[in-house]
Design a protein around this motif. Structure first.
Motif, short mmCIF file in Angstrom:
data_model
loop_
_atom_site.label_atom_id
_atom_site.label_comp_id
_atom_site.label_asym_id
_atom_site.label_seq_id
_atom_site.Cartn_x
_atom_site.Cartn_y
_atom_site.Cartn_z
N UNK A 123 50.71 34.07 8.20
CA UNK A 123 49.93 34.86 7.87
C UNK A 123 49.67 35.79 8.64
N UNK A 124 48.62 35.65 9.76
CA UNK A 124 48.41 36.18 11.10
C UNK A 124 48.82 37.12 11.43
N UNK A 144 55.94 39.96 2.17
CA UNK A 144 54.78 38.90 2.50
C UNK A 144 54.84 37.55 2.07
N UNK A 145 55.71 37.05 0.70
CA UNK A 145 55.40 35.50 0.28
C UNK A 145 57.02 35.23 0.60
N UNK A 146 57.54 34.95 0.76
CA UNK A 146 58.74 34.78 1.12
C UNK A 146 58.33 34.40 3.11
N UNK A 147 57.78 35.44 3.76
CA UNK A 147 57.21 34.27 5.37
C UNK A 147 56.62 33.48 5.31
N UNK A 173 57.50 29.28 6.78
CA UNK A 173 57.22 29.27 7.99
C UNK A 173 56.36 27.65 8.22
N UNK A 174 55.31 28.49 7.46
CA UNK A 174 54.06 26.88 7.37
C UNK A 174 54.87 26.33 7.41
N UNK A 175 55.85 25.03 6.75
CA UNK A 175 56.25 24.52 5.95
C UNK A 175 57.28 23.85 7.67
N UNK A 176 57.97 24.75 7.62
CA UNK A 176 58.55 24.60 9.40
C UNK A 176 57.92 24.52 10.66
N UNK A 198 60.48 33.59 12.56
CA UNK A 198 60.16 32.60 11.96
C UNK A 198 60.24 31.12 13.64
N UNK A 199 61.64 31.40 13.86
CA UNK A 199 61.72 30.93 15.11
C UNK A 199 61.04 31.33 16.50
#
Length: 377
Positions: free
Chosen positions: A122-123, A218-221, A225-228, A335-336
């Motif tokens: 989110x940051x 926004x919501x897709x990212x 990513x947090x779960x990754x 994400x990577x």
């Protein structure tokens, strides 16, 4: 059970790697858009507010509208963009890990998911879109609640929660787009508005498309990513010696991230429909048949990744976690990068990091979410 398994509610589960890859990349396999929904025997099944809202976003669009919207975004996270974002992401990681260290010292342990994993995406996305940090908690709450509608078989109570979250998201991002139009600045959203204005549509249509794009990106990212990030830490801490080995061999960080993506994908299922009569994995499927691509099953197909249930830092295997074809994940590179920045600093700063307990998960099938991961150092 085979590469193609009949689902109890109709349609098919696609489990084999090659069959899933064929669906994801095939041009005749379509997202279940409004046109498909209207052709179903019970179209009211798709009338939920949240379902209708998501059906207007990139993930549920087909050509030519999907092509048109995706091209308007350009290459969101190209090499230059990621290079420019890198220093700030590294700084964010440093600040979050400072906070983690403080929590561990004060309380004897901390929730890695809440303190670090949910905050970094989110940051990153909030700053990229020019959203103030004071809005981040509200956005996260709306996102957590909205995704219920994207489950395969959501309950009425889940749909009700998702409906309210959808209305809240619509209010928030509609207001945001309106404010950016009025300011006409040099931010990303204002640039999208000018791009769509130049395509010749009226203001209302432009603002609606930009709202759809901004809300979806926004919501897709966030949750994915947090779960990754949480899964990455858990999988590396779960086996004795793995954390220390990677500290001593940081050249394998990228390989470790790819193995996390293969072993525990943040999204487990994605749905497609046959755009014409076709054959998949030896089975005839008439037009409009729905199939569910099972990412986790595909990634653990032993024909593609031998000994698939073993988490192997040196595997160099392959996965479908970011999808494929026209709907390949827009934020895969970002994400990577976030995972790489976080893991690199974690290994250096927390040599004795340990998990106090196994992660806790939200009760979902599609959007895998780690709700808590207690750690100590």
């Amino acid at each position: 059970m085979g590469d193609l398994v009949p689902a109890p509610w109709g349609g098919y589960l696609v489990t084999g790697y090659d069959a899933c890859d064929q669906v994801l990349r095939g041009r005749t396999w379509l997202a279940p858009d409004f046109a498909w929904q209207e052709r179903q025997s019970d179209p009211k099944r798709w009338d939920a507010v949240a379902t209708q809202e998501m059906s207007r976003t990139l993930s549920r669009l087909n050509a030519p509208e999907h092509t048109r919207q995706r091209r308007s975004l350009g290459n969101l996270f190209d090499r230059n963009t990621l290079r420019d974002m890198g220093p700030r992401i590294e700084a964010d990681v440093t600040e979050l890990l400072d906070r983690l260290a403080e929590r561990i010292q004060a309380d004897g342990g901390a929730d890695f998911a809440g303190v670090v994993s949910e905050q970094l995406p989110i940051n990153t996305v909030g700053r990229w879109l020019g959203i103030g940090p004071q809005d981040y908690p509200h956005i996260l709450t709306m996102t957590h609640n909205q995704v219920h509608a994207q489950e395969l078989l959501p309950t009425k109570s889940q749909l009700a929660v998702s409906e309210q979250a959808t209305r809240d998201l619509r209010e928030y991002f509609t207001r945001l787009v309106r404010e950016r139009r009025e300011a006409n600045g040099d931010d990303l959203i204002a640039g999208w508005i000018r791009t769509w204005d130049a395509l010749g549509g009226d203001r209302e249509d432009t603002d609606r498309v930009v709202y759809d794009l901004t809300m979806f990106v926004t919501i897709a990212s966030l949750e994915t990513t947090a779960t990754l990030l949480s899964s990455m830490v858990w999988l590396l801490l779960r086996s004795p010696g793995r954390w220390q080995w990677l500290r001593e061999h940081p050249e394998h960080i990228d390989g470790a991230i790819e193995e996390v993506l293969r072993y525990d994908p943040p999204i487990r299922v994605n749905s497609r429909v046959a755009g014409e009569d076709t054959v998949l994995a030896g089975t005839y499927l008439p037009k409009d048949t729905m199939v569910h691509v099972m990412y986790g099953a595909a990634n653990r197909d032993p024909r593609r990744n031998p000994d698939p249930h073993t988490f192997d830092l040196l595997r160099r295997g392959s996965h479908l976690t970011f999808g494929g074809g026209a709907h390949y994940c827009l934020g895969a590179g970002l994400a990577r990068m976030e995972a790489r920045a976080l893991l690199g600093q974690l290994l250096r700063r927390f040599p004795t990091l340990e998990a106090q307990s196994a992660p806790e998960y939200a009760p979902r099938m599609v959007f895998h979410r780690v709700t808590s991961l207690r750690v100590v150092a």
